[in-house]
Design a protein around this motif. Structure first.
Motif, PDB file in Angstrom:
ATOM      1  N   VAL A 155       0.855  -1.189   0.000  1.00  0.00           N
ATOM      2  CA  VAL A 155       0.000   0.000   0.000  1.00  0.00           C
ATOM      3  C   VAL A 155       0.886   1.232   0.000  1.00  0.00           C
ATOM      4  N   VAL A 156       0.660   2.114  -0.966  1.00  0.00           N
ATOM      5  CA  VAL A 156       1.395   3.364  -1.066  1.00  0.00           C
ATOM      6  C   VAL A 156       0.425   4.502  -0.801  1.00  0.00           C
ATOM      7  N   LEU A 157       0.656   5.260   0.267  1.00  0.00           N
ATOM      8  CA  LEU A 157      -0.169   6.421   0.605  1.00  0.00           C
ATOM      9  C   LEU A 157       0.604   7.688   0.243  1.00  0.00           C
ATOM     10  N   THR A 158       0.021   8.489  -0.629  1.00  0.00           N
ATOM     11  CA  THR A 158       0.691   9.728  -1.016  1.00  0.00           C
ATOM     12  C   THR A 158       0.696  10.696   0.167  1.00  0.00           C
ATOM     13  N   GLY A 159       1.592  11.634   0.141  1.00  0.00           N
ATOM     14  CA  GLY A 159       1.524  12.740   1.084  1.00  0.00           C
ATOM     15  C   GLY A 159       0.555  13.785   0.562  1.00  0.00           C
ATOM     16  N   GLY A 160       0.532  14.945   1.206  1.00  0.00           N
ATOM     17  CA  GLY A 160      -0.315  16.023   0.732  1.00  0.00           C
ATOM     18  C   GLY A 160      -1.077  16.711   1.840  1.00  0.00           C
ATOM     19  N   VAL A 161      -1.858  17.690   1.455  1.00  0.00           N
ATOM     20  CA  VAL A 161      -2.691  18.453   2.380  1.00  0.00           C
ATOM     21  C   VAL A 161      -4.038  17.743   2.521  1.00  0.00           C
ATOM     22  N   ARG A 162      -4.489  17.590   3.755  1.00  0.00           N
ATOM     23  CA  ARG A 162      -5.705  16.823   4.023  1.00  0.00           C
ATOM     24  C   ARG A 162      -6.951  17.692   3.817  1.00  0.00           C
ATOM     25  N   ASP A 172     -10.928  13.835   3.827  1.00  0.00           N
ATOM     26  CA  ASP A 172      -9.766  13.009   4.166  1.00  0.00           C
ATOM     27  C   ASP A 172      -8.970  12.542   2.953  1.00  0.00           C
ATOM     28  N   ALA A 173      -8.980  13.370   1.903  1.00  0.00           N
ATOM     29  CA  ALA A 173      -8.091  13.136   0.770  1.00  0.00           C
ATOM     30  C   ALA A 173      -6.797  13.904   0.996  1.00  0.00           C
ATOM     31  N   LEU A 174      -5.696  13.358   0.505  1.00  0.00           N
ATOM     32  CA  LEU A 174      -4.420  14.060   0.519  1.00  0.00           C
ATOM     33  C   LEU A 174      -4.197  14.630  -0.875  1.00  0.00           C
ATOM     34  N   VAL A 175      -4.070  15.963  -0.953  1.00  0.00           N
ATOM     35  CA  VAL A 175      -4.056  16.630  -2.254  1.00  0.00           C
ATOM     36  C   VAL A 175      -2.922  17.653  -2.326  1.00  0.00           C
ATOM     37  N   GLY A 176      -2.749  18.242  -3.497  1.00  0.00           N
ATOM     38  CA  GLY A 176      -1.760  19.292  -3.668  1.00  0.00           C
ATOM     39  C   GLY A 176      -0.476  18.807  -4.320  1.00  0.00           C
ATOM     40  N   PRO A 177       0.546  19.657  -4.372  1.00  0.00           N
ATOM     41  CA  PRO A 177       1.776  19.354  -5.099  1.00  0.00           C
ATOM     42  C   PRO A 177       2.492  18.090  -4.636  1.00  0.00           C
ATOM     43  N   VAL A 178       2.492  17.823  -3.342  1.00  0.00           N
ATOM     44  CA  VAL A 178       3.179  16.619  -2.843  1.00  0.00           C
ATOM     45  C   VAL A 178       2.478  15.363  -3.362  1.00  0.00           C
ATOM     46  N   ALA A 179       1.154  15.354  -3.295  1.00  0.00           N
ATOM     47  CA  ALA A 179       0.397  14.205  -3.792  1.00  0.00           C
ATOM     48  C   ALA A 179       0.595  14.038  -5.298  1.00  0.00           C
ATOM     49  N   VAL A 180       0.537  15.136  -6.024  1.00  0.00           N
ATOM     50  CA  VAL A 180       0.709  15.086  -7.481  1.00  0.00           C
ATOM     51  C   VAL A 180       2.083  14.529  -7.845  1.00  0.00           C
ATOM     52  N   ALA A 181       3.107  14.996  -7.157  1.00  0.00           N
ATOM     53  CA  ALA A 181       4.462  14.524  -7.441  1.00  0.00           C
ATOM     54  C   ALA A 181       4.611  13.028  -7.145  1.00  0.00           C
ATOM     55  N   ALA A 182       3.949  12.552  -6.097  1.00  0.00           N
ATOM     56  CA  ALA A 182       4.040  11.134  -5.744  1.00  0.00           C
ATOM     57  C   ALA A 182       3.367  10.246  -6.788  1.00  0.00           C
ATOM     58  N   ILE A 183       2.306  10.746  -7.401  1.00  0.00           N
ATOM     59  CA  ILE A 183       1.521   9.947  -8.349  1.00  0.00           C
ATOM     60  C   ILE A 183       2.111   9.996  -9.753  1.00  0.00           C
ATOM     61  N   ARG A 184       2.797  11.092 -10.090  1.00  0.00           N
ATOM     62  CA  ARG A 184       3.142  11.407 -11.475  1.00  0.00           C
ATOM     63  C   ARG A 184       3.886  10.299 -12.207  1.00  0.00           C
ATOM     64  N   ARG A 185       4.777   9.587 -11.549  1.00  0.00           N
ATOM     65  CA  ARG A 185       5.568   8.563 -12.235  1.00  0.00           C
ATOM     66  C   ARG A 185       5.060   7.145 -11.984  1.00  0.00           C
TER      67      ARG A 185
END
Length: 272
Positions: free
Chosen positions: A141-148, A152-165
């Motif tokens: 299980v991979v949980l992205t970082g981000g702003v909650r 209870d979703a984690l969103v924003g630049p950190v989440a986007v960067a984690a998902i991008r690749r």
């Protein structure tokens, strides 16, 4: 006409016209004044309309309203479980899936805990917690970082960067609303950006969404209806809406029956 069908008809009228009058509904639907008032009360209790003297109006405040996870989890629980069971049947051992945030996706997660050799990518704290509570040595299980967010979703630049690749076989996307005009939408701008990255990562897009999502429009579009390979909904969606939705998506499944809600002990108020 069953009560659920009648209430959906009333809700569609409210969303289309902005309001309804009891007297008009009595005449058009051929039922008693008391029956219509009970229907409006049921819709108001679910936060879908606001009762006024002699009728009801559309519930506010509008496209940026984002109810919290607990509030949303109390709505359409049986329908969400029926949808989740049907969605879970699409998942095979040894695959990689992405699960976005949302109570329907959280319900789906409960039905995936026994799937072996599964890799899960998620930006939902609640979804990750479901798998944490039922550990398997053959699951990642991979949980992205981000702003909650309130949901209870984690969103924003950190989440986007984690998902991008990342690349997954299937994305199960939770949505706030869906319509022909706006597509699949969310009331949260940052969540829309993160969800669009999830869509880009997936070979197949599956949208599990109960009938109340039809005609609801959030402020930001995640994807067009045509981008969905499959939408899974429940029997509460009227036939006309089914036909319109089916004409725009890759495939439409109507989950039959009102399955039981998630098991006791897995409720939304459990600590995360």
């Amino acid at each position: 006409m069953l009560a659920q069908q009648r209430q959906q008809t009333i809700l569609e009228r409210v969303r289309r016209d902005g309001g309804v009058r009891v007297a008009d509904l009595v005449r058009e639907l051929g039922v008693s004044d008391m029956t219509i008032r009970r229907d409006l009360e049921a819709l108001a209790e679910r936060g879908l309309v606001e009762k006024v003297h002699g009728g009801a109006t559309a519930a506010g405040p509008g496209s940026t309203e984002e109810p919290g996870f607990t509030a949303k989890s109390a709505r359409q629980r049986a329908e969400k479980d029926a949808i989740a069971r049907r969605a879970a049947a699409l998942v095979r051992p040894g695959t990689a899936v992405a699960l976005s945030a949302g109570t329907t996706i959280w319900t789906l997660a409960h039905h995936l805990v026994d799937v072996p050799d599964l890799t899960v990518i998620t930006n939902s704290v609640r979804v990750a917690d479901v798998f944490h509570r039922a550990p398997r040595p053959d699951r990642t299980v991979v949980l992205t970082g981000g702003v909650r967010t309130p949901s209870d979703a984690l969103v924003g630049p950190v989440a986007v960067a984690a998902i991008r690749r990342l690349h997954v076989d299937t994305l199960f996307l939770g949505v706030h609303g869906m319509s022909v005009r706006a597509g699949f939408t969310t009331p949260n701008l940052l969540e829309a950006e993160t969800d669009r990255e999830l869509v880009a990562s997936a070979t197949r897009l599956v949208v599990p969404a109960d009938h109340t999502k039809w005609g609801t429009v959030g402020i930001s579009t995640i994807a067009e209806l045509s981008e969905a390979h499959l939408v899974i909904t429940d029997e509460g969606l009227p036939q006309a809406a089914r036909e319109e939705l089916a004409a725009h998506v890759g495939g439409l499944i109507v989950a039959e029956g009102r399955a039981s809600a998630p098991p006791a002990g897995s409720g939304p108020d459990d600590p995360t």
